[in-house]
Design an enzyme around this catalytic site. Structure first.
Site, PDB file in Angstrom:
ATOM      1  N   ASP A 144      -8.627 -35.362 -21.296  1.00 25.97           N
ATOM      2  CA  ASP A 144      -8.860 -34.082 -20.643  1.00 25.97           C
ATOM      3  C   ASP A 144      -9.188 -33.050 -21.718  1.00 25.97           C
ATOM      4  OD1 ASP A 144      -6.340 -33.767 -21.830  1.00 25.97           O
ATOM      5  OD2 ASP A 144      -5.357 -34.301 -19.944  1.00 25.97           O
ATOM      6  N   ASP A 159      -8.567 -29.140 -23.128  1.00 29.36           N
ATOM      7  CA  ASP A 159      -7.764 -27.922 -23.089  1.00 29.36           C
ATOM      8  C   ASP A 159      -8.514 -26.834 -23.830  1.00 29.36           C
ATOM      9  OD1 ASP A 159      -5.815 -29.453 -21.881  1.00 29.36           O
ATOM     10  OD2 ASP A 159      -4.811 -29.905 -23.779  1.00 29.36           O
ATOM     11  N   ASP A 190       1.788 -29.246 -33.388  1.00 29.18           N
ATOM     12  CA  ASP A 190       2.666 -30.208 -34.045  1.00 29.18           C
ATOM     13  C   ASP A 190       2.073 -30.909 -35.266  1.00 29.18           C
ATOM     14  OD1 ASP A 190       0.983 -31.444 -32.228  1.00 29.18           O
ATOM     15  OD2 ASP A 190       2.574 -32.425 -31.083  1.00 29.18           O
TER      16      ASP A 190
END
Ligand code: ATP
Ligand code: MG
Length: 449
Positions: free
Chosen positions: A72, A74, A148
């Site tokens: 997907d 983002d 992260d």
């Protein structure tokens, strides 16, 4: 007040020196704008036209550079959720811990997040340092710093086909290294799920976990016990349905991340008798994912927990409990033992029990039973499960082969195939029921009867 503000700004910037972002051209990263979904391009475009910054970000950029099809897309932006919401008619604000906007465009949904600030002393955490809420807006550089891993902090601008890279993520990706942004221990404490993500993403991208990132995992693994069960379940589901479940789980074991934390993982990785079945099931799932076929979470968890059910069930039967109630009690007990750490949703738990409950019914090959079973909506899933059991050597291959033939046979051929019940088939031999009149409609019992 102003002094306090100045001090905060000063200490913040003193703690984090300005990073120079690299602007990486198309020749080096290889992402042409056509490789980005039309919806994500449109969202960036609309936001940029309205004067905001907007980039495709995170996993999609990483995957495109690694030549993997992104799941997907983002988008990260300088616009607040309300500002995003106003620009797109088909959009809605969701989430509490992280407020984000879902923008619908055609059949796609794009997740739009506002740039977030790094954490500071005011950030709300639990007693172990886990961050509970994260809705302080920041600039793009701060947003990059709170992600992260370096390979996850890449921003792609479809308007000029450049990648903005604050943490050498592109170089790390090309050198096949997974590095944590910032101090790994601190980042794992803020969010222990990052340890699982490290292992899962390294397996997916075939990256080596940097020693600084992997070393603390063993000693910090216990912090996972503190993560809400629903979040762990989501993460495990992602891991198991990533198409790289086998490698991911082996790596989890190598990193010492499985022991005593998630009962499910103990079950998977430490059951000598069921090992073959579990790895076979995982391999089978990986192959399905890689060839673009759907995997059902119910089927997946049913396979992972089957050996638990089997040994529990056998113990009960050895205790002279009747086969059918023994199976249902075994199923309940195994699911309950997982529930505490891993919030298997009710719907998925329902799917799991359906598949398990069908298994003994495959052994009945006489009378009307096989005709009823084959009409079950879950017949296919139950059959696939049966075949896996045979491949693992738990039962004879003759049984799934028989069902295969039965399923494709004509009614007369099916009648001829019926196998009379063996004498002494378990303690639960049925009494003869009084005959029902034909057409009374009481034929097929639901799975889980
Ligand atoms: P996947 O391929 O599974 O989608 P992903 O990296 O895209 O992997 P998402 O959960 O979709 O994972 O997250 C999107 C991005 O948000 C990540 O690439 C990362 O930049 C950031 N992110 C996600 N989870 C965390 C986290 N726990 N801590 C910090 N940043 C995170
Ligand atoms: Mg993603």
């Amino acid at each position: 007040m102003i002094r306090k503000l100045l001090r905060r700004v000063f200490t913040k910037s003193a703690a984090k020196p300005q990073a120079e972002a690299a602007v990486i051209p198309l020749e080096l990263h290889g992402i042409r704008r056509e490789m980005v979904s039309p919806a994500a391009r449109k969202v960036c475009n609309v936001l940029q036209e309205a004067g905001f910054k907007a980039y495709v970000v995170g996993g999609a950029v990483r995957d495109l550079i690694a030549r993997i099809d992104p799941k997907d897309f983002d988008v990260a932006t300088s616009a607040t959720p309300e500002e995003v919401r106003h620009l797109f008619r088909r959009s809605r604000i969701i989430g509490r811990r992280f407020r984000i906007v879902h923008v619908m465009s055609g059949a796609e949904t794009i997740e739009v997040t506002t740039f977030r600030a790094a954490h500071d002393d005011d950030t709300e955490t639990d007693e172990h340092g886990r961050v509970l809420r994260d809705n302080v807006w920041g600039n793009m550089e701060e947003d990059a710093a709170r992600r992260d891993f370096t390979v996850n902090a890449l921003y792609y601008d479809p308007s000029n086909e450049t990648v903005i890279d604050y943490h050498h993520g592109v170089a790390d990706l090309k050198q096949k290294t997974m590095r944590v942004i910032g101090e790994p221990r601190a980042r794992y404490r803020e969010d222990p799920v990052r340890m699982l993500r490290a292992v899962r993403l390294a397996a997916k991208l075939d990256l080596i976990l940097d020693p600084a990132a992997s070393k603390p995992i063993r000693e910090m693994a216990e912090l996972l016990a503190n993560v809400p069960a629903a979040r762990l379940f989501d993460e495990m589901l992602k891991l198991l349905s990533s198409g790289h479940a086998v490698v991911s789980l082996k790596r989890l074991r190598d990193e010492g991340l499985h022991h005593g934390l998630l009962p499910l993982l103990d079950v998977i990785l430490e059951q000598p008798q069921g090992e073959k079945f579990v790895w076979l099931a995982l391999e089978n799932t990986d192959n399905r994912v890689r060839s673009g076929k759907p995997v059902s979470p119910g089927f997946l968890f049913a396979t992972l927990l089957w050996n638990e059910v089997l040994s529990n069930w056998n113990a009960r039967k050895a205790n002279r409990q009747h086969s059918q109630p023994a199976l249902f009690e075994a199923m309940d007990e195994v699911l309950a033992s997982q529930a505490e750490k891993l919030a298997i949703t009710r719907r998925i738990a329902g799917d799991i029990t359906e598949i398990w409950a069908l298994q003994p019914r495959f052994e009945k090959r006489a009378g009307k039973a096989p005709f009823r079973l084959i009409e079950q909506p879950r017949f296919r899933a139950g059959y696939d499960f049966l075949r896996l059991r045979a491949e693992a050597g738990e039962i004879e291959m003759e049984l799934p082969d028989w069902w295969d033939e039965f399923a494709s046979a004509s009614t007369e051929e099916r009648e001829a195939m019926l196998v009379p019940d063996k004498k002494g088939d378990g303690p639960a031999r049925k009494r003869r029921r009084p005959r029902r009149k034909p057409g009374s409609g009481a034929a097929s019992a639901p799975a889980g009867e």
